[in-house]
Structures are given as structure tokens and as C-alpha cells.
Design a protein around this motif. Structure first.
Motif, PDB file in Angstrom:
ATOM      1  N   UNK A 203      81.464  43.419   5.864  1.00  0.00           N
ATOM      2  CA  UNK A 203      80.667  42.431   5.763  1.00  0.00           C
ATOM      3  C   UNK A 203      79.586  42.595   4.732  1.00  0.00           C
ATOM      4  N   UNK A 204      79.570  43.679   4.077  1.00  0.00           N
ATOM      5  CA  UNK A 204      78.680  43.828   2.899  1.00  0.00           C
ATOM      6  C   UNK A 204      77.331  44.394   3.194  1.00  0.00           C
TER       7      UNK A 204
ATOM      8  N   UNK B 101      75.895  35.290  13.183  1.00  0.00           N
ATOM      9  CA  UNK B 101      74.757  35.794  12.216  1.00  0.00           C
ATOM     10  C   UNK B 101      73.330  35.447  12.975  1.00  0.00           C
TER      11      UNK B 101
ATOM     12  N   UNK C 183      72.116  32.847  12.455  1.00  0.00           N
ATOM     13  CA  UNK C 183      71.561  31.612  11.699  1.00  0.00           C
ATOM     14  C   UNK C 183      71.571  30.391  12.219  1.00  0.00           C
TER      15      UNK C 183
ATOM     16  N   UNK D 123      72.027  26.527   8.037  1.00  0.00           N
ATOM     17  CA  UNK D 123      71.931  27.792   6.903  1.00  0.00           C
ATOM     18  C   UNK D 123      73.321  28.106   6.762  1.00  0.00           C
ATOM     19  N   UNK D 124      74.253  28.281   7.744  1.00  0.00           N
ATOM     20  CA  UNK D 124      75.502  28.898   7.673  1.00  0.00           C
ATOM     21  C   UNK D 124      76.330  27.774   6.901  1.00  0.00           C
TER      22      UNK D 124
ATOM     23  N   UNK E  19      75.266  26.116   4.213  1.00  0.00           N
ATOM     24  CA  UNK E  19      74.646  26.338   2.891  1.00  0.00           C
ATOM     25  C   UNK E  19      75.190  27.632   2.433  1.00  0.00           C
ATOM     26  N   UNK E  20      75.364  28.747   3.139  1.00  0.00           N
ATOM     27  CA  UNK E  20      75.783  29.951   2.795  1.00  0.00           C
ATOM     28  C   UNK E  20      77.331  29.995   2.712  1.00  0.00           C
TER      29      UNK E  20
ATOM     30  N   UNK F 133      79.059  29.285  -0.755  1.00  0.00           N
ATOM     31  CA  UNK F 133      78.579  30.002  -1.918  1.00  0.00           C
ATOM     32  C   UNK F 133      79.977  30.644  -2.345  1.00  0.00           C
ATOM     33  N   UNK F 134      80.298  30.537  -3.831  1.00  0.00           N
ATOM     34  CA  UNK F 134      81.585  30.927  -4.427  1.00  0.00           C
ATOM     35  C   UNK F 134      81.133  31.982  -5.500  1.00  0.00           C
ATOM     36  N   UNK F 135      79.864  32.475  -5.881  1.00  0.00           N
ATOM     37  CA  UNK F 135      79.746  33.609  -6.433  1.00  0.00           C
ATOM     38  C   UNK F 135      78.970  34.416  -6.040  1.00  0.00           C
ATOM     39  N   UNK F 136      79.337  35.736  -6.591  1.00  0.00           N
ATOM     40  CA  UNK F 136      78.313  36.921  -5.861  1.00  0.00           C
ATOM     41  C   UNK F 136      77.027  36.853  -5.749  1.00  0.00           C
ATOM     42  N   UNK F 137      76.418  37.212  -4.737  1.00  0.00           N
ATOM     43  CA  UNK F 137      75.013  37.472  -4.429  1.00  0.00           C
ATOM     44  C   UNK F 137      74.630  38.898  -3.978  1.00  0.00           C
ATOM     45  N   UNK F 138      73.928  39.495  -4.513  1.00  0.00           N
ATOM     46  CA  UNK F 138      73.265  40.816  -3.946  1.00  0.00           C
ATOM     47  C   UNK F 138      72.028  40.590  -3.734  1.00  0.00           C
ATOM     48  N   UNK F 139      71.797  41.128  -2.327  1.00  0.00           N
ATOM     49  CA  UNK F 139      70.559  40.879  -1.963  1.00  0.00           C
ATOM     50  C   UNK F 139      70.090  42.292  -1.475  1.00  0.00           C
TER      51      UNK F 139
END
Lengths: 140, 59
Positions: free
Chosen positions: A86-87, A114, A116, A120-121, A123-124, A127-133
């Protein structure tokens, strides 16, 4: 062990309810990693609390395939992996508050929930681009 | 968020163990969140606000 200091939750009780397998994929480094051993000890201790939790260990320098697959840059690192990756990663010794976070992430991955809100779910999920938090934290 | 989207990775970084990252991202307090190396979120913020700030990184 670091984790014994001010441990605010009953880890055993929390982890007893896990009903799906979770693997803690641990990345270590042979030289120049003073915190790798204490981190591994905490990982082992957490894994000992549930039959559903297993540990795999790889070397940051030697196991390049796994390092690349999990996108690991440093040691000690822990990837919390359920049916799929899951990253979710932890860098450093997961003691104090971080131990609580690690346990919570295990519970999340095992449940697949999650926690959430639906909004929120949605919206998330779009997402189609990589997001690194990266969240910088301290144990206390 | 990482659990919901296959495109999202989330790392907790022990600040005291990685002084190079602390310098790189100018971490002066925790929690500090860095998204795609460019969005910074200081402190603990409510869920909706956090998510909207994170999503700004790909807006």
C-alpha cells in the motif's frame, strides 16, 4: 528496549484482532546503521504479538531488486504490506509515538479500511499522478 | 491516503535519525509533512484540510 518507554497503548490487545496477514518488510544495512538493530528488535516484538504478522528482511545495499521494488532509500526502513503493497513506510526506529503509528498502520492495512470520510476517499480515489507524502516525526 | 490510492506513498521519517533530510526539508518542528518535495504542511491539521493541501501537489 526503546519501545518500553512510555508506551501508551496495549499493543497486544490492539494486534490480537487482526484477521488478515500483514508483512513487515524490513530493510537493514550492515555498516553505518546504529539504529538498524533496535529497529529490527521492535519489528520482531510487534510481529510476535500476532500470528498474522510476519517479517521479511532485506539488505539496503545487497538486495537491490527489493530496494527498488519498495522504493526504499535508507535504512532502517519498514514497509507495511498486506495483500498488496500500500506504499506505507517507516524510516528509523519506530519507538514511542511511532510504535503506536506502526501498530495503527498494521491495523489499517489488515482491515483495508482507511478510516477516512467518504468524501475524503472519493477525492483521493480520483488521484492519477504519483503523490509522495513524507511526515517528519519524533518519538515523543 | 496511501491505503486508498495506489498512486500515493506515505512515509513516517524519524527526524532525529536523518539530519540530512531535516536540513534538506528545513524541518524545524514536528510533525512536518512534505508532499512531492514541494508542498509543506506544518503541525497536525484536520483531515479535510490535510487532504486538500496534499492534493494541491498534483493540481
Amino acid at each position: 528496549m526503546h519501545a518500553d518507554a512510555g508506551e501508551p497503548v496495549d499493543l497486544e490487545a490492539e494486534l490480537a484482532n487482526i484477521t488478515a496477514p500483514v508483512t513487515l518488510v524490513f530493510f537493514t544495512q550492515t555498516f553505518g546503521c546504529e539504529t538498524c538493530l533496535p529497529a529490527r528488535q521492535i519489528v520482531d516484538r510487534v510481529a510476535s504479538l500476532s500470528d498474522q504478522i510476519s517479517v521479511e528482511e532485506f539488505n539496503l545495499v545487497l538486495d537491490t531488486d527489493q530496494v527498488e521494488a519498495y522504493g526504499i532509500q535508507r535504512a532502517p526502513a519498514i514497509a507495511v504490506v498486506g495483500e498488496a503493497d500500500t506504499g506505507i513506510r517507516f524510516y528509523g526506529v519506530p519507538d514511542g509515538h511511532e510504535l503506536v503509528s506502526l501498530v495503527e498502520s498494521i491495523l489499517l492495512v489488515a482491515s483495508g479500511n482507511s478510516g477516512l470520510s467518504d468524501e475524503s476517499q472519493a477525492l483521493i480515489a480520483a488521484v492519477e499522478q504519483p503523490i509522495d507524502i513524507q511526515v517528519f516525526v519524533t518519538p515523543t | 491516503m496511501a491505503l486508498v490510492s495506489p498512486h500515493i506513498t506515505a512515509s513516517a521519517v524519524a527526524a532525529v535519525e536523518y539530519p540530512d533530510l531535516v536540513r534538506q526539508y528545513r524541518v524545524t518542528g514536528v510533525p512536518k509533512t512534505v508532499v512531492n518535495d514541494r508542498i509543506e504542511i506544518l503541525g497536525a491539521v484536520p483531515e479535510a484540510s490535510f487532504i486538500s493541501q496534499v492534493l494541491e501537489s498534483v493540481a
